[in-house]
Design an enzyme around this catalytic site. Structure first.
Site, PDB file in Angstrom:
ATOM      1  N   ASP A  11      -3.428  -0.526   0.418  1.00 39.41           N
ATOM      2  CA  ASP A  11      -3.634   0.771   0.412  1.00 39.41           C
ATOM      3  C   ASP A  11      -4.276   1.281   1.761  1.00 39.41           C
ATOM      4  OD1 ASP A  11      -2.406   3.156  -1.198  1.00 39.41           O
ATOM      5  OD2 ASP A  11      -4.977   3.473  -0.925  1.00 39.41           O
ATOM      6  N   THR A  27       0.630   7.200   2.546  1.00 41.83           N
ATOM      7  CA  THR A  27      -1.025   6.913   3.221  1.00 41.83           C
ATOM      8  C   THR A  27      -0.364   6.232   4.082  1.00 41.83           C
ATOM      9  OG1 THR A  27      -2.032   5.645   2.278  1.00 41.83           O
ATOM     10  CG2 THR A  27      -2.586   7.796   1.102  1.00 41.83           C
ATOM     11  N   THR A  28       0.247   4.850   4.870  1.00 43.00           N
ATOM     12  CA  THR A  28       0.260   3.429   5.479  1.00 43.00           C
ATOM     13  C   THR A  28       1.592   4.769   6.445  1.00 43.00           C
ATOM     14  OG1 THR A  28       0.575   2.110   4.244  1.00 43.00           O
ATOM     15  CG2 THR A  28       0.789   1.780   6.194  1.00 43.00           C
ATOM     16  N   ASP A  81      -0.783   5.490  -7.014  1.00 42.02           N
ATOM     17  CA  ASP A  81       0.667   5.829  -6.259  1.00 42.02           C
ATOM     18  C   ASP A  81       1.054   6.181  -6.970  1.00 42.02           C
ATOM     19  OD1 ASP A  81      -1.691   5.069  -4.022  1.00 42.02           O
ATOM     20  OD2 ASP A  81      -0.322   3.817  -3.535  1.00 42.02           O
TER      21      ASP A  81
HETATM   22  P1  ADP Z   1       2.677   3.584   1.822  1.00 43.83           P
HETATM   23  O1  ADP Z   1       1.127   4.096   1.278  1.00 43.83           O
HETATM   24  O2  ADP Z   1       3.255   4.829   3.057  1.00 43.83           O
HETATM   25  O3  ADP Z   1       3.568   3.930   0.508  1.00 43.83           O
HETATM   26  P2  ADP Z   1       3.858   0.904   0.746  1.00 43.83           P
HETATM   27  O4  ADP Z   1       3.467  -0.150   1.872  1.00 43.83           O
HETATM   28  O5  ADP Z   1       3.919   1.645   0.044  1.00 43.83           O
HETATM   29  O6  ADP Z   1       3.112   2.474   2.032  1.00 43.83           O
HETATM   30  O7  ADP Z   1       5.190   1.223   1.651  1.00 43.83           O
HETATM   31  C1  ADP Z   1       6.264   2.139   1.648  1.00 43.83           C
HETATM   32  C2  ADP Z   1       6.996   1.854   2.385  1.00 43.83           C
HETATM   33  O8  ADP Z   1       7.430   0.620   1.746  1.00 43.83           O
HETATM   34  C3  ADP Z   1       8.395   3.024   1.419  1.00 43.83           C
HETATM   35  O9  ADP Z   1       8.505   3.281   3.458  1.00 43.83           O
HETATM   36  C4  ADP Z   1      10.061   2.649   1.318  1.00 43.83           C
HETATM   37  O10 ADP Z   1      10.646   2.835   1.413  1.00 43.83           O
HETATM   38  C5  ADP Z   1       9.568   0.519   0.792  1.00 43.83           C
HETATM   39  N1  ADP Z   1       9.323  -0.076   0.492  1.00 43.83           N
HETATM   40  C6  ADP Z   1       9.526   0.185  -1.414  1.00 43.83           C
HETATM   41  N2  ADP Z   1       9.788  -0.047  -2.044  1.00 43.83           N
HETATM   42  C7  ADP Z   1      11.302  -0.647  -1.180  1.00 43.83           C
HETATM   43  C8  ADP Z   1      12.333  -2.363  -1.141  1.00 43.83           C
HETATM   44  N3  ADP Z   1      12.233  -2.856  -2.790  1.00 43.83           N
HETATM   45  N4  ADP Z   1      12.972  -2.492  -0.527  1.00 43.83           N
HETATM   46  C9  ADP Z   1      12.687  -1.632   1.040  1.00 43.83           C
HETATM   47  N5  ADP Z   1      11.990  -1.261   1.214  1.00 43.83           N
HETATM   48  C10 ADP Z   1      10.881  -0.809   0.033  1.00 43.83           C
HETATM   49 MG    MG Z   2       3.147   3.376  -1.238  1.00 46.64          MG
END
Ligand code: ADP
Ligand code: MG
Length: 544
Positions: free
Chosen positions: A64, A97-98, A392
């Site tokens: 996270d 957040t990322t 989240d």
């Molecule tokens: P954040 O902290 O920004 O939420 P995450 O590690 O949760 O970062 O990643 C979010 C990203 O992963 C988003 O851009 C989302 O579109 C992508 N994502 C989530 N699930 C999938 C999936 N099943 N296939 C492709 N991309 C995904």
């Molecule tokens: Mg996320």
């Protein structure tokens, strides 16, 4: 780039007093980019985790963004600003957040190129402002409607925001989050409001993530204080007390002179009488359950047990507040003034064994909008990360309901926004056009990073993604990290709230603009400032 063992991301060179002009910008950009690159590899379902070890050897393993940045000790003010936007994103939306940190880092990286081409920072800032406003409009236009009754889509949102955080059990947890949020959502005349105070997340190590459950009420990580008390009370009338049910030992060294044994007995009798009076007022008010924030004396416990009253001691203040909201009870400080009007109501209060520990469940509360999510998992690290994933997801699902709009992930929406932003850039003209184009490129860093985590070639992927989006082949084409192919993410049900994207654009561009405007870093005297915050701020101090 200085990155040493105790997680300092950058040091201002020793003795640096003042940095001006391009050097100031360069340093700020360097630091912000370093922070972004520290979390970049965690993006998406295939993102890696980070292990952060603090000075005391405590380990946090997380995926996270906000958690990782919060645990790192970052000294440079530009780095702190990056941490700040991750926190803002967390507070405002609870997810993304990322993403926000990568966007800010990307905007600064692209700005640096423009600065090298002798484009003035104020032109870049102006172009970024235009682009940010346009990008949000583009995101809004492409978004689709969602409502509280779209349970399946809401569950998909929860799954999307949790994937990558808890390998197994995401589906079960997503179901629980969807149920919790739809239960607490209040629909009033076309408007939906959600009070996140109504959902309490409690965690317990033991069992597996699959054992997590949704409770229609409040769970207390406490046990019934005396073995003679009932373990289950139906149609409970609950008293919430934030004072001790004990006789306080004197604050100062008071001496009580006792000259004969009778006097000692009288003294003890008087103490007992006071405790009895406390229990009597509990009884008189009609309470059948007492939850006390402080201690309960053995003698008081004994009398409460005799009266058939269930009691819990040393409850957290946050628990008392949650119980007050859920059961309609008033927290009282003077037990002797307790009345029936202060009591809260619940259908059942019961002590149950969870993973060998007793917990008290308060169910069927007066306020049906009060729920708890009990997160379980095999080890502390698993439970902690599952809890973050749940939080989240709670943020995402409620953001989707509040705004009523969703887009599709795999970074299809960023790719689409970048394509549309390039069309828009042509209408801007002048040097600002270059900044708008740079903004579009910065947005593409998100799908590019996702492609990297899936082991795909980032450049080929971006080229292919660009051509699909500019030829209008499908606005939801994104990176499927599981198949390492470009696919329609709506068909893949990777649903995300619009708010995650728009908030990330707002905060990411604001911090980039702010840093670009700075042309002078001056070491101040620190006069008039309070003592420095402990590392990591006030976070992690927990509930007292
Ligand atoms: P954040 O902290 O920004 O939420 P995450 O590690 O949760 O970062 O990643 C979010 C990203 O992963 C988003 O851009 C989302 O579109 C992508 N994502 C989530 N699930 C999938 C999936 N099943 N296939 C492709 N991309 C995904
Ligand atoms: Mg996320």
């Amino acid at each position: 780039m200085a990155q040493d063992m105790n997680q300092q991301v950058i040091f201002l060179p020793e003795g640096t007093k003042r940095t001006r002009g391009r050097d100031a910008q360069r340093i700020n950009i360097l630091v912000a980019r370093a922070v972004a690159s520290a979390v970049k590899s965690t993006l998406g379902p295939k993102g890696m985790d980070k292990m952060i070890v603090d000075d005391l050897g405590d380990v946090t393993i997380s995926n996270d963004g906000a958690t990782i940045l919060g645990e790192m000790s970052i000294d440079h003010p530009a780095g702190k600003m990056m941490v700040e936007i991750a926190k803002t994103q967390d507070d405002e939306v609870g997810d993304g957040t990322t993403t926000v940190v990568i966007i800010a880092g990307g905007l600064l990286e692209k700005a640096e190129k423009l600065l090298n081409d002798e484009i003035h920072p104020s032109i870049i800032v102006k172009g970024y402002k235009l682009a940010a406003a346009k990008a949000k409009e583009i995101f809004e236009n492409m978004s689709e409607d969602i409502s509280v009754s779209d349970k399946q889509s809401l569950k998909e949102i929860a799954i999307t925001s949790m994937t990558g955080k808890s390998a197994e059990g995401a589906d079960e947890l997503a179901e629980l989050v969807m149920k919790a949020i739809t239960q607490i959502a209040v629909q009033e005349g076309g408007k939906v409001t959600i009070d996140l105070d109504d959902v309490k997340v409690e965690k317990k190590v033991g069992g597996s993530i699959m054992d997590s459950q949704l409770i229609d009420g409040i769970v207390l990580d406490k046990e019934v204080v005396h073995s003679g008390m009932p373990k289950k009370v139906e149609n409970a009338k609950i008293a919430l007390v934030d004072a001790a049910m004990e006789i306080k030992s004197p604050e100062t060294d008071t001496k009580v002179q006792i000259s004969d044994p009778d006097q000692l007995q009288a003294f003890l009798d008087q103490e007992e009488a006071m405790l009895r009076r406390m229990v009597e007022s509990v009884k008189k008010a009609g309470a059948t359950v007492v939850v006390c924030q402080k201690g309960i004396d053995d003698i008081a416990q004994h009398y409460l047990a005799k009266e058939g009253v269930m009691a819990v001691r040393r409850a957290k203040k946050s628990d008392l507040d949650a119980l007050a909201k859920a059961t309609g009870a008033k927290v009282v400080s003077r037990i002797n003034e307790l009345t029936a009007a202060d009591l809260g109501k619940a259908k059942v209060v019961e002590e149950r064994k969870i993973a060998g520990d007793n917990m008290v469940f308060v169910e069927g509360c007066k306020n049906p909008k009060s729920v708890s999510l009990l997160v379980r998992g095999g080890s502390e690290h698993v439970v902690d990360e599952a809890e973050r994933a749940v939080k989240d997801a709670i943020g995402s699902v409620s953001a989707a309901i509040r705004v009523g709009k969703v887009v599709y992930g795999g970074d299809a929406s960023e790719a689409e926004a970048a394509a549309k932003l390039r069309d828009y850039a042509k209408t801007v003209g002048g040097r600002e056009q270059l900044a708008v184009e740079a903004f579009a490129e910065a947005l593409e860093i998100i799908p590019r990073t996702l492609a990297e985590t899936a082991g795909m070639d980032p450049i080929d992927t971006i080229v292919a993604l660009r051509s699909k989006h500019s030829s209008k082949e499908g606005k939801w084409i994104g990176v499927n990290v599981y198949t390492s192919k470009l696919e329609d993410m709506k068909k893949n049900k990777v649903t995300e709230p619009l708010k995650v994207k728009t908030q990330a654009i707002t905060s990411g561009s604001e911090v980039a603009e702010m840093l670009l405007r700075i042309d002078d870093i001056i070491a101040g005297s620190g006069k008039g400032k309070g003592p420095p915050m402990p590392p990591g701020g006030m976070g992690g101090m927990g509930d007292m």
